[in-house]
Write a protein that holds these residues in place. Structure first.
Motif, PDB file in Angstrom:
ATOM      1  N   ILE A  92       6.060 -12.124  -6.337  1.00  0.00           N
ATOM      2  CA  ILE A  92       4.906 -11.713  -6.898  1.00  0.00           C
ATOM      3  C   ILE A  92       3.588 -11.906  -5.537  1.00  0.00           C
ATOM      4  N   PRO A  93       3.407 -12.827  -4.777  1.00  0.00           N
ATOM      5  CA  PRO A  93       2.581 -12.907  -3.932  1.00  0.00           C
ATOM      6  C   PRO A  93       3.157 -11.959  -2.597  1.00  0.00           C
ATOM      7  N   ALA A  94       4.276 -11.936  -2.570  1.00  0.00           N
ATOM      8  CA  ALA A  94       4.727 -10.962  -1.493  1.00  0.00           C
ATOM      9  C   ALA A  94       4.544  -9.341  -1.732  1.00  0.00           C
ATOM     10  N   ALA A  95       4.646  -9.214  -3.074  1.00  0.00           N
ATOM     11  CA  ALA A  95       4.524  -7.838  -3.474  1.00  0.00           C
ATOM     12  C   ALA A  95       2.954  -7.523  -3.573  1.00  0.00           C
ATOM     13  N   ALA A  96       1.970  -8.364  -3.608  1.00  0.00           N
ATOM     14  CA  ALA A  96       0.737  -8.237  -3.690  1.00  0.00           C
ATOM     15  C   ALA A  96       0.188  -7.877  -2.351  1.00  0.00           C
ATOM     16  N   ILE A  97       0.703  -8.712  -1.393  1.00  0.00           N
ATOM     17  CA  ILE A  97       0.286  -8.514   0.145  1.00  0.00           C
ATOM     18  C   ILE A  97       0.766  -7.284   0.672  1.00  0.00           C
ATOM     19  N   SER A  98       2.024  -6.978   0.384  1.00  0.00           N
ATOM     20  CA  SER A  98       2.575  -5.679   0.968  1.00  0.00           C
ATOM     21  C   SER A  98       2.199  -4.495   0.442  1.00  0.00           C
ATOM     22  N   TYR A  99       1.819  -4.714  -0.859  1.00  0.00           N
ATOM     23  CA  TYR A  99       1.186  -3.429  -1.470  1.00  0.00           C
ATOM     24  C   TYR A  99      -0.530  -3.131  -0.955  1.00  0.00           C
ATOM     25  N   LEU A 100      -1.269  -4.177  -0.853  1.00  0.00           N
ATOM     26  CA  LEU A 100      -2.402  -4.042  -0.404  1.00  0.00           C
ATOM     27  C   LEU A 100      -2.392  -3.560   1.143  1.00  0.00           C
ATOM     28  N   PHE A 101      -1.551  -4.112   2.063  1.00  0.00           N
ATOM     29  CA  PHE A 101      -1.612  -3.668   3.388  1.00  0.00           C
ATOM     30  C   PHE A 101      -0.951  -2.635   3.507  1.00  0.00           C
ATOM     31  N   THR A 102       0.074  -2.064   2.870  1.00  0.00           N
ATOM     32  CA  THR A 102       0.533  -0.438   3.013  1.00  0.00           C
ATOM     33  C   THR A 102      -0.505   0.327   2.270  1.00  0.00           C
ATOM     34  N   THR A 103      -1.343   0.179   1.403  1.00  0.00           N
ATOM     35  CA  THR A 103      -2.290   0.917   0.872  1.00  0.00           C
ATOM     36  C   THR A 103      -3.361   0.977   1.912  1.00  0.00           C
ATOM     37  N   ALA A 104      -3.825   0.107   2.530  1.00  0.00           N
ATOM     38  CA  ALA A 104      -4.916   0.042   3.511  1.00  0.00           C
ATOM     39  C   ALA A 104      -4.288   0.942   4.693  1.00  0.00           C
ATOM     40  N   ILE A 105      -3.208   0.787   5.068  1.00  0.00           N
ATOM     41  CA  ILE A 105      -2.631   1.501   6.451  1.00  0.00           C
ATOM     42  C   ILE A 105      -2.541   3.117   6.026  1.00  0.00           C
ATOM     43  N   LEU A 106      -1.925   3.338   4.817  1.00  0.00           N
ATOM     44  CA  LEU A 106      -1.606   4.592   4.598  1.00  0.00           C
ATOM     45  C   LEU A 106      -2.889   5.527   4.130  1.00  0.00           C
ATOM     46  N   GLU A 107      -3.859   4.915   3.804  1.00  0.00           N
ATOM     47  CA  GLU A 107      -5.221   5.401   3.260  1.00  0.00           C
ATOM     48  C   GLU A 107      -5.404   6.479   4.318  1.00  0.00           C
ATOM     49  N   GLY A 108      -5.592   6.326   5.468  1.00  0.00           N
ATOM     50  CA  GLY A 108      -5.897   7.376   6.598  1.00  0.00           C
ATOM     51  C   GLY A 108      -4.736   8.306   6.868  1.00  0.00           C
ATOM     52  N   LEU A 109      -3.647   7.805   6.644  1.00  0.00           N
ATOM     53  CA  LEU A 109      -2.552   8.518   7.303  1.00  0.00           C
ATOM     54  C   LEU A 109      -1.749   9.695   6.281  1.00  0.00           C
ATOM     55  N   VAL A 110      -1.909   9.390   4.940  1.00  0.00           N
ATOM     56  CA  VAL A 110      -1.236  10.259   3.986  1.00  0.00           C
ATOM     57  C   VAL A 110      -2.257  10.665   3.127  1.00  0.00           C
ATOM     58  N   PRO A 111      -2.436  12.178   3.199  1.00  0.00           N
ATOM     59  CA  PRO A 111      -3.717  12.664   2.533  1.00  0.00           C
ATOM     60  C   PRO A 111      -3.570  12.855   0.871  1.00  0.00           C
ATOM     61  N   SER A 112      -2.198  12.944   0.431  1.00  0.00           N
ATOM     62  CA  SER A 112      -1.725  13.099  -0.894  1.00  0.00           C
ATOM     63  C   SER A 112      -1.709  11.596  -1.702  1.00  0.00           C
ATOM     64  N   ALA A 113      -2.477  11.505  -2.486  1.00  0.00           N
ATOM     65  CA  ALA A 113      -2.423  10.244  -3.473  1.00  0.00           C
ATOM     66  C   ALA A 113      -1.132   9.704  -3.799  1.00  0.00           C
ATOM     67  N   ILE A 114      -0.405  10.654  -4.679  1.00  0.00           N
ATOM     68  CA  ILE A 114       0.985  10.624  -5.338  1.00  0.00           C
ATOM     69  C   ILE A 114       1.932   9.984  -4.117  1.00  0.00           C
ATOM     70  N   TRP A 115       1.825  10.607  -2.949  1.00  0.00           N
ATOM     71  CA  TRP A 115       2.899  10.392  -1.784  1.00  0.00           C
ATOM     72  C   TRP A 115       2.388   9.006  -1.132  1.00  0.00           C
TER      73      TRP A 115
END
Length: 140
Positions: free
Chosen positions: A90-113
């Protein structure tokens, strides 16, 4: 001058790969790190000095890692192992989800991808956290 564009793209890709690798590596130690921060803060708030609070935090980190591994090895019932692995995932999933979302925010324009990539990285980091903290395969 035209060499700078491919060079910049390679540096961005290397930086992204290093950041993902660090996320994957440190996600395994999210729960012990949380225990260490809380124990160190408690020690500092109750009157221990900064150095003493650091020693308490390091001891709490080591205690959390060792106790979770011992509990996973000694836990004969399946539900005990599932609870222990869940406390790691659970903590590993939360950290990796937030980290990946922050990184991909500017790189991937499509929300679903962006969501699909984030879920893939979250699953990989969570399973990697369990495999890193519990490298053995306990007999059923």
């Amino acid at each position: 001058m035209t060499i700078m564009i491919p060079f910049t793209l390679v540096l961005i890709a290397v930086g992204f790969a290093v950041a993902c690798r660090l996320c994957f590596y440190f996600a395994a130690y999210a729960l012990p790190l949380l225990c260490a921060v809380l124990a160190g803060r408690w020690a500092f708030d109750t009157g221990a000095g900064l150095f003493s609070a650091l020693i308490v935090a390091i001891a709490a980190f080591a205690f959390a890692v060792v106790m979770s591994q011992l509990a996973a090895m000694a836990g004969r019932p399946l539900w005990v192992r599932i609870v222990i692995f869940g406390l790691t995932i659970i903590p590993a999933a939360a950290i990796s989800y937030l980290f990946t979302t922050a990184i991909l925010e500017g790189l991937v324009p499509s929300a679903i991808w962006r969501f699909i990539f984030t879920i893939i990285v979250t699953i990989a980091a969570s399973t990697g956290a369990v495999r890193r903290l519990y490298p053995f395969h306990p007999a059923a």
